[in-house]
Design a protein around this motif. Structure first.
Motif, mmCIF file in Angstrom:
data_model
loop_
_atom_site.group_PDB
_atom_site.id
_atom_site.type_symbol
_atom_site.label_atom_id
_atom_site.label_comp_id
_atom_site.label_asym_id
_atom_site.label_seq_id
_atom_site.Cartn_x
_atom_site.Cartn_y
_atom_site.Cartn_z
ATOM 1 N N TYR A 1 4.655 5.632 -24.903
ATOM 2 C CA TYR A 1 3.393 6.061 -24.297
ATOM 3 C C TYR A 1 2.475 4.868 -24.031
ATOM 4 O O TYR A 1 1.860 4.771 -22.964
ATOM 5 C CB TYR A 1 2.703 7.076 -25.199
ATOM 6 N N LEU A 2 2.394 3.936 -24.971
ATOM 7 C CA LEU A 2 1.558 2.754 -24.772
ATOM 8 C C LEU A 2 2.084 1.896 -23.624
ATOM 9 O O LEU A 2 1.310 1.362 -22.826
ATOM 10 C CB LEU A 2 1.497 1.935 -26.067
ATOM 11 N N PHE A 3 3.404 1.769 -23.539
ATOM 12 C CA PHE A 3 4.003 1.023 -22.436
ATOM 13 C C PHE A 3 3.711 1.710 -21.105
ATOM 14 O O PHE A 3 3.369 1.054 -20.113
ATOM 15 C CB PHE A 3 5.510 0.896 -22.653
ATOM 16 N N PHE A 4 3.818 3.033 -21.088
ATOM 17 C CA PHE A 4 3.501 3.791 -19.879
ATOM 18 C C PHE A 4 2.059 3.559 -19.451
ATOM 19 O O PHE A 4 1.775 3.369 -18.259
ATOM 20 C CB PHE A 4 3.747 5.283 -20.112
ATOM 21 N N LEU A 5 1.121 3.578 -20.401
ATOM 22 C CA LEU A 5 -0.286 3.353 -20.058
ATOM 23 C C LEU A 5 -0.485 1.978 -19.426
ATOM 24 O O LEU A 5 -1.258 1.829 -18.467
ATOM 25 C CB LEU A 5 -1.163 3.487 -21.302
ATOM 26 N N ALA A 6 0.219 0.967 -19.958
ATOM 27 C CA ALA A 6 0.121 -0.376 -19.393
ATOM 28 C C ALA A 6 0.636 -0.398 -17.954
ATOM 29 O O ALA A 6 0.015 -0.992 -17.062
ATOM 30 C CB ALA A 6 0.907 -1.363 -20.258
ATOM 31 N N VAL A 7 1.760 0.260 -17.711
ATOM 32 C CA VAL A 7 2.329 0.317 -16.359
ATOM 33 C C VAL A 7 1.403 1.089 -15.424
ATOM 34 O O VAL A 7 1.201 0.707 -14.265
ATOM 35 C CB VAL A 7 3.733 0.950 -16.389
ATOM 36 N N LEU A 8 0.804 2.183 -15.922
ATOM 37 C CA LEU A 8 -0.105 2.980 -15.107
ATOM 38 C C LEU A 8 -1.332 2.166 -14.704
ATOM 39 O O LEU A 8 -1.774 2.224 -13.545
ATOM 40 C CB LEU A 8 -0.524 4.232 -15.868
ATOM 41 N N CYS A 9 -1.887 1.420 -15.634
ATOM 42 C CA CYS A 9 -3.044 0.573 -15.321
ATOM 43 C C CYS A 9 -2.668 -0.489 -14.291
ATOM 44 O O CYS A 9 -3.444 -0.778 -13.372
ATOM 45 C CB CYS A 9 -3.581 -0.082 -16.591
ATOM 46 N N TYR A 10 -1.476 -1.054 -14.445
ATOM 47 C CA TYR A 10 -1.020 -2.043 -13.464
ATOM 48 C C TYR A 10 -0.867 -1.392 -12.092
ATOM 49 O O TYR A 10 -1.199 -1.990 -11.064
ATOM 50 C CB TYR A 10 0.300 -2.667 -13.904
ATOM 51 N N ALA A 11 -0.364 -0.140 -12.081
ATOM 52 C CA ALA A 11 -0.185 0.567 -10.813
ATOM 53 C C ALA A 11 -1.505 0.704 -10.062
ATOM 54 O O ALA A 11 -1.560 0.549 -8.832
ATOM 55 C CB ALA A 11 0.427 1.942 -11.057
ATOM 56 N N ALA A 12 -2.578 1.018 -10.794
ATOM 57 C CA ALA A 12 -3.890 1.165 -10.154
ATOM 58 C C ALA A 12 -4.306 -0.124 -9.460
ATOM 59 O O ALA A 12 -4.842 -0.103 -8.342
ATOM 60 C CB ALA A 12 -4.928 1.579 -11.190
ATOM 61 N N GLY A 13 -4.046 -1.263 -10.099
ATOM 62 C CA GLY A 13 -4.361 -2.546 -9.479
ATOM 63 C C GLY A 13 -3.380 -2.933 -8.395
ATOM 64 O O GLY A 13 -3.756 -3.544 -7.391
ATOM 65 N N PHE A 14 -2.112 -2.572 -8.575
ATOM 66 C CA PHE A 14 -1.083 -2.924 -7.598
ATOM 67 C C PHE A 14 -1.348 -2.270 -6.248
ATOM 68 O O PHE A 14 -1.322 -2.922 -5.207
ATOM 69 C CB PHE A 14 0.286 -2.497 -8.132
ATOM 70 N N PHE A 15 -1.620 -0.963 -6.250
ATOM 71 C CA PHE A 15 -1.861 -0.257 -4.989
ATOM 72 C C PHE A 15 -3.166 -0.706 -4.339
ATOM 73 O O PHE A 15 -3.280 -0.722 -3.112
ATOM 74 C CB PHE A 15 -1.877 1.254 -5.210
ATOM 75 N N ALA A 16 -4.159 -1.055 -5.165
ATOM 76 C CA ALA A 16 -5.449 -1.495 -4.627
ATOM 77 C C ALA A 16 -5.423 -2.958 -4.213
ATOM 78 O O ALA A 16 -6.223 -3.388 -3.379
ATOM 79 C CB ALA A 16 -6.546 -1.280 -5.668
#
Length: 259
Positions: A14-29
């Motif tokens: 779950y913690l790893f997923f949260l890190a990837v999700l946060c990166y996704a927000a920056g990646f798409f933006a």
């Protein structure tokens, strides 16, 4: 497998997923991360498009196959059932991380907005994330990402799917999580060819994934889901609302689509 190990495993995933999700927000933006969707190693356009499509196909195949009941029945012969959902989340997160790492930017620019127009699209982008995240809280966030299964296992409590009452966004559209991601993919003040490739392909996958998911839901929930599907649109809310409903158990909408 010891219950404590399963719980620690699910928490780490779950913690790893949260890190990837946060990166996704920056990646798409395209900001706040080392590499955004329009940054990184460039390649000839045909090569870049081929690489990007293969990465998107890998995510689609992993997500679709691992979500199917026939795969889960076989997979849980190897992975303990309480860790099955967390393993799905881990695989999805790893494939997403690989996509972010290997993605190749593709120019030219389809459109580019500045000033108030860009500000409005950034607001829509933020709204897309708000819709996606809030939709997980309306069902069972911990169940969606594998924590609830591990916690119940650690307490020696038999797992049962969380009950779902048609409320909030789920009373207006059947797949608010997917709707949120469609908004995220398309809300780009500067839409390059690479970003457009991702938006078109990911939207097509979402539509196909909804068809797979709803086939499984009809098989498992029967009349209850058939009536819900007839009453509530999939992604775009109606300007009016039909009156429901009631509740039913075993709601799985978007559970297998999300990472």
């Amino acid at each position: 497998m010891p219950a404590l190990f399963v719980l620690v495993y699910a928490a780490a995933v779950y913690l790893f997923f949260l890190a990837v999700l946060c990166y996704a927000a920056g990646f798409f933006a395209g900001f706040g991360v080392p590499k955004g969707i329009d940054q990184g190693t460039r390649a000839a356009v045909p090569v870049a498009v081929a690489i990007d499509l293969l990465l998107l196909l890998l995510f689609a195949v992993q997500h679709t196959v691992m979500a199917r009941p026939w795969f889960k029945r076989r997979w849980t012969r190897i992975v303990p059932e309480p860790a099955e959902r967390a393993s799905f989340v881990l695989a999805s997160s790893l494939v997403l991380a690989l996509l972010f790492w290997l993605w190749r930017p593709v120019r030219p620019v389809a459109w580019s907005l500045s000033g108030p127009g860009a500000g409005a699209l950034w607001a829509v982008y933020a709204a897309g994330w708000a819709i996606a995240i809030s939709s997980t809280l309306l069902i069972s966030h911990s169940d969606l990402f594998g924590m609830r299964q591990a916690w119940l296992h650690a307490r020696h409590v038999r797992y049962s799917p969380p009950p779902f009452t048609e409320r909030g966004l789920y009373g207006r559209i059947r797949h608010p999580l997917m709707a949120g991601f469609v908004i995220i993919f398309w809300s780009a003040p500067t839409m390059t060819a690479g970003h457009l490739l991702l938006a078109v392909t990911a939207t097509g996958y979402i539509l196909a994934g909804i068809a797979f998911e709803e086939h499984d839901l009809i098989q498992s929930l029967g009349e209850a889901y058939t009536a819900y599907r007839a009453r509530v649109p999939a992604l775009i809310p109606r300007p009016w609302r039909r009156h429901p409903t009631g509740s039913y158990r075993g709601r799985k909408n978007d559970r297998k689509q999300a990472a």
